[in-house]
Design an enzyme around this catalytic site. Structure first.
Site, mmCIF file in Angstrom:
data_model
loop_
_atom_site.group_PDB
_atom_site.id
_atom_site.type_symbol
_atom_site.label_atom_id
_atom_site.label_comp_id
_atom_site.label_asym_id
_atom_site.label_seq_id
_atom_site.Cartn_x
_atom_site.Cartn_y
_atom_site.Cartn_z
ATOM 1 N N CYS A 196 62.937 10.394 68.000
ATOM 2 C CA CYS A 196 62.589 11.809 67.859
ATOM 3 C C CYS A 196 62.422 12.179 66.394
ATOM 4 O O CYS A 196 61.960 13.264 66.077
ATOM 5 C CB CYS A 196 63.630 12.698 68.519
ATOM 6 S SG CYS A 196 65.261 12.548 67.798
ATOM 7 N N CYS A 220 71.142 13.631 71.399
ATOM 8 C CA CYS A 220 71.344 14.431 70.187
ATOM 9 C C CYS A 220 72.829 14.431 69.804
ATOM 10 O O CYS A 220 73.170 14.392 68.625
ATOM 11 C CB CYS A 220 70.868 15.859 70.390
ATOM 12 S SG CYS A 220 69.288 15.971 71.250
ATOM 13 N N CYS A 260 66.595 18.805 66.012
ATOM 14 C CA CYS A 260 66.403 19.808 67.054
ATOM 15 C C CYS A 260 67.624 20.725 67.155
ATOM 16 O O CYS A 260 68.661 20.471 66.553
ATOM 17 C CB CYS A 260 66.191 19.099 68.385
ATOM 18 S SG CYS A 260 67.691 18.360 69.008
ATOM 19 N N ASP A 312 64.765 12.692 64.215
ATOM 20 C CA ASP A 312 65.805 13.579 63.700
ATOM 21 C C ASP A 312 66.824 12.815 62.862
ATOM 22 O O ASP A 312 67.119 11.651 63.121
ATOM 23 C CB ASP A 312 66.500 14.302 64.858
ATOM 24 C CG ASP A 312 65.555 15.269 65.554
ATOM 25 O OD1 ASP A 312 64.468 15.507 64.987
ATOM 26 O OD2 ASP A 312 65.892 15.768 66.628
HETATM 27 FE FE1 FES Z 1 66.391 14.142 68.590
HETATM 28 FE FE2 FES Z 1 67.679 16.170 69.487
HETATM 29 S S1 FES Z 1 65.678 15.603 69.994
HETATM 30 S S2 FES Z 1 68.329 14.758 68.021
#
Ligand code: FES
Length: 147
Positions: free
Chosen positions: A33, A103, A59, A35
């Site tokens: 993702c 996450c 996110c 992140d």
């Molecule tokens: Fe990747 Fe939440 S979508 S940490």
């Protein structure tokens, strides 16, 4: 879809920022993702976590879980902080939707990475702590083609 606690920690995240000369810093990412989360720990001479801050480029669920994770480890011993798993963080937030569970893993791994950094800097071993992954998907799947 999100609990009130998740919304609260997302909208008013606790402990955002960095700690100068932190005792331990851990950064982990999730290549899928994109992140990234970084956790800073200030540990006193009795191995108690005096302060904890975070920066998350991610996110809303990642922000909420990092916020809750920092609240949970503050005031704990480094051994107790190891017990702050993603499950514990999710429970404290009254749950997360299934697609957002990864996450919360980011928060657990970032704490472990910061504890690992602290242990390395002080030449100690923290029982039960394994070398952290830089990417939480590392080793989880069969080799994938680079993209
Ligand atoms: Fe990747 Fe939440 S979508 S940490």
């Amino acid at each position: 879809m999100y609990s009130e606690k998740v919304m609260d920690h997302f909208q008013n995240p606790r402990n955002v920022g960095e700690i100068e000369n932190a005792s331990g810093v851990g950064t982990v990412g999730n290549a899928k993702c994109g992140d990234i989360m970084r956790i800073y720990l200030d540990v006193d001479e009795n191995q108690i976590i005096r302060d904890c801050k975070f920066k998350t480029f991610g996110c809303g669920a990642a922000v909420a879980t990092s916020s809750m994770a920092t609240e949970l480890v503050k005031g704990k011993s480094i051994q107790e902080a190891l017990q702050v798993t993603n499950k514990a963080v999710m429970e404290a937030l009254d749950g997360l939707p299934p697609v957002k569970v990864h996450c919360s893993l980011l928060a657990e791994e970032a704490i472990h990475a910061a504890l690992w950094d602290y242990a390395q800097k002080n030449g100690i071993t923290i029982e039960g702590l394994e070398k952290p992954k830089a990417d939480i998907h590392e080793g989880e799947e069969e080799e994938e083609e680079e993209y």
